[in-house]
Design a protein around this motif. Sequence first.
Motif, short mmCIF file in Angstrom:
data_model
loop_
_atom_site.label_atom_id
_atom_site.label_comp_id
_atom_site.label_asym_id
_atom_site.label_seq_id
_atom_site.Cartn_x
_atom_site.Cartn_y
_atom_site.Cartn_z
N TYR A 1 0.82 -1.21 0.00
CA TYR A 1 0.00 0.00 0.00
C TYR A 1 0.86 1.27 0.00
N GLY A 2 2.00 1.23 0.66
CA GLY A 2 2.89 2.39 0.73
C GLY A 2 3.67 2.59 -0.55
N LYS A 3 4.16 3.80 -0.73
CA LYS A 3 4.88 4.12 -1.97
C LYS A 3 6.18 3.33 -2.11
N ASN A 4 6.69 2.80 -1.02
CA ASN A 4 7.87 1.95 -1.08
C ASN A 4 7.49 0.48 -0.87
N GLN A 5 6.24 0.17 -1.19
CA GLN A 5 5.68 -1.18 -1.13
C GLN A 5 5.49 -1.70 0.29
N GLU A 6 5.33 -0.78 1.25
CA GLU A 6 5.06 -1.17 2.62
C GLU A 6 3.65 -1.73 2.73
N ASP A 7 3.49 -2.78 3.52
CA ASP A 7 2.16 -3.30 3.84
C ASP A 7 1.58 -2.47 4.98
N PHE A 8 0.26 -2.29 4.95
CA PHE A 8 -0.47 -1.60 6.00
C PHE A 8 -1.61 -2.49 6.48
N ILE A 9 -2.08 -2.24 7.68
CA ILE A 9 -3.24 -2.93 8.22
C ILE A 9 -4.33 -1.89 8.44
N LEU A 10 -5.52 -2.20 7.97
CA LEU A 10 -6.68 -1.33 8.15
C LEU A 10 -7.38 -1.75 9.43
N PHE A 11 -7.58 -0.79 10.34
CA PHE A 11 -8.30 -0.99 11.60
C PHE A 11 -9.56 -0.15 11.58
N SER A 12 -10.60 -0.61 12.27
CA SER A 12 -11.82 0.20 12.31
C SER A 12 -12.57 0.03 13.63
N TRP A 13 -13.38 1.05 13.89
CA TRP A 13 -14.36 1.05 14.96
C TRP A 13 -15.71 1.21 14.28
N GLU A 14 -16.72 0.53 14.79
CA GLU A 14 -18.06 0.69 14.24
C GLU A 14 -19.02 1.10 15.34
#
Length: 155
Positions: A138-151
């Motif tokens: 996801y990052g411009k240097n191909q870093e992975d990210f984790i999506l977190f949420s509150w509902e």
Amino acid sequence: MFQPLHLPRLAYVVRHMRRDDRREIFATRWRQDEQEFAQQLYEGTNFGQLALSHDGTPVAAFGAVEMWPGVWSVWLFATDDWPAVAAKVTRHLRRQFIPFILSKHAHRAECMAIADRPVVHRWLKYLGAQPEAVLRKYGKNQEDFILFSWEKKYV
């Protein structure tokens, strides 16, 4: 002590933010321009605050941005003095800030954390966020990210 966002103090936190916060934030921005980032965050944040140390120095900045009706993006970054305000900010976010956003404005709040910071992932879970997805490269240097949420909880 908390105060509303104030551009010069926000810019101070941006200039002095922790190295890992800087790496995470600028992985998803076109340019690594601190002043531009501070200005855009200041202008685009619906609800934001600064956490100050006992002597009034800005240590952390956090806020929420409405991305579209009912869906908000939550953000936070800090200087290396974060341990001095971490407990106070954590209590505020958990007891007041996130519940306020969800009760008054949002049915969903979310944030992304770079995948290689498990301490941040544990903290977000403590704040009540749930991990939803891994965003590969996801990052411009191909870093992975984790999506977190509150509902929002409807009773």
